[in-house]
Design a protein around this motif. Structure first.
Motif, short mmCIF file in Angstrom:
data_model
loop_
_atom_site.label_atom_id
_atom_site.label_comp_id
_atom_site.label_asym_id
_atom_site.label_seq_id
_atom_site.Cartn_x
_atom_site.Cartn_y
_atom_site.Cartn_z
N ILE A 2 0.85 -1.20 0.00
CA ILE A 2 0.00 0.00 0.00
C ILE A 2 0.88 1.24 0.00
O ILE A 2 1.81 1.36 0.79
N THR A 3 0.56 2.16 -0.89
CA THR A 3 1.24 3.45 -0.98
C THR A 3 0.20 4.54 -0.75
O THR A 3 -0.89 4.51 -1.31
N ILE A 49 -6.02 12.51 0.07
CA ILE A 49 -5.16 11.33 0.20
C ILE A 49 -5.77 10.23 -0.66
O ILE A 49 -6.98 9.98 -0.59
N VAL A 50 -4.94 9.57 -1.45
CA VAL A 50 -5.35 8.38 -2.19
C VAL A 50 -4.39 7.27 -1.82
O VAL A 50 -3.17 7.46 -1.85
N ALA A 51 -4.95 6.12 -1.46
CA ALA A 51 -4.14 4.93 -1.15
C ALA A 51 -4.17 4.01 -2.37
O ALA A 51 -5.23 3.80 -2.97
N TYR A 52 -3.01 3.48 -2.70
CA TYR A 52 -2.86 2.59 -3.85
C TYR A 52 -2.33 1.23 -3.40
O TYR A 52 -1.48 1.16 -2.52
N ASP A 53 -2.85 0.20 -4.02
CA ASP A 53 -2.33 -1.15 -3.85
C ASP A 53 -1.82 -1.58 -5.22
O ASP A 53 -2.60 -1.76 -6.15
N GLN A 54 -0.50 -1.68 -5.36
CA GLN A 54 0.12 -2.01 -6.65
C GLN A 54 -0.36 -1.04 -7.74
O GLN A 54 -0.75 -1.45 -8.82
N ALA A 59 -8.44 3.45 -1.83
CA ALA A 59 -9.03 4.17 -0.70
C ALA A 59 -8.71 5.66 -0.84
O ALA A 59 -7.72 6.03 -1.48
N CYS A 60 -9.55 6.48 -0.20
CA CYS A 60 -9.31 7.92 -0.26
C CYS A 60 -9.92 8.61 0.95
O CYS A 60 -10.72 8.04 1.69
N GLY A 61 -9.55 9.85 1.10
CA GLY A 61 -10.10 10.75 2.10
C GLY A 61 -9.63 12.15 1.78
O GLY A 61 -8.68 12.33 1.01
N ALA A 62 -10.27 13.13 2.37
CA ALA A 62 -9.91 14.52 2.08
C ALA A 62 -10.16 15.40 3.29
O ALA A 62 -10.81 14.98 4.26
N LEU A 63 -9.63 16.60 3.20
CA LEU A 63 -9.82 17.61 4.25
C LEU A 63 -10.35 18.88 3.62
O LEU A 63 -9.95 19.25 2.52
#
Length: 150
Positions: A2-3, A49-54, A59-63
């Motif tokens: 995960i990045t 924020i975006v989370a990457y798998d390969q 996944a994501c979230g924001a402010l």
């Protein structure tokens, strides 16, 4: 692996994840979705924020700035096949770390009563339920939370 990557609301991967989130919320919230959707616009979000798998966005979230030294957590989402693996907590912690860098002392957020997984996530991560704030006052389906950052 995960990045976690920082971006803004122009990010195409973020927009694709938000489209999935909106589709799920429409199913869960029914008729209330139209009212709630207007409160969740993603235009001009500077902190995403975006989370990457390969290299696949999962996944994501924001402010969004809410008040001096206060950010509102928005648009938290994890794709269905990656739920239960701690990704939402990782995204939330990354958002909180970004807040601390920006000298933000408090995070607030709203979620729906039809999202028990989200409520559990926020409680698990130290958020306390507070009276509904701002545009969520009087909205039966809304649950609001707050966390003082250390």
């Amino acid at each position: 692996m995960i990045t976690i990557r920082r971006s803004n609301s122009d990010n195409g991967d973020f927009q694709a994840l938000v489209a999935l989130l909106d589709q799920e919320l429409k199913e869960r919230d029914g008729e209330e979705h139209l009212f709630l959707a207007q409160l969740n616009k993603t235009d001009h979000l500077e902190y995403v924020i975006v989370a990457y798998d390969q290299e696949i966005p999962v996944a994501c979230g924001a402010l969004r700035a809410y008040a001096p030294e206060v950010m509102e957590v928005k648009r938290m989402y994890v794709v269905l096949n990656k739920r239960g693996q701690g990704l939402a907590s990782r995204v939330l912690l990354a958002l909180e770390a970004w807040c601390k860098e920006l000298n933000i002392t408090t995070c607030v957020l709203e979620t729906g009563k039809n999202q028990p997984e989200a409520i559990a996530l926020y409680k698990k991560n130290g958020y306390q339920q507070v009276p509904n704030f701002a545009q969520y006052i009087g909205v039966e389906n809304s649950v609001c939370f707050e966390k003082e950052l250390e």
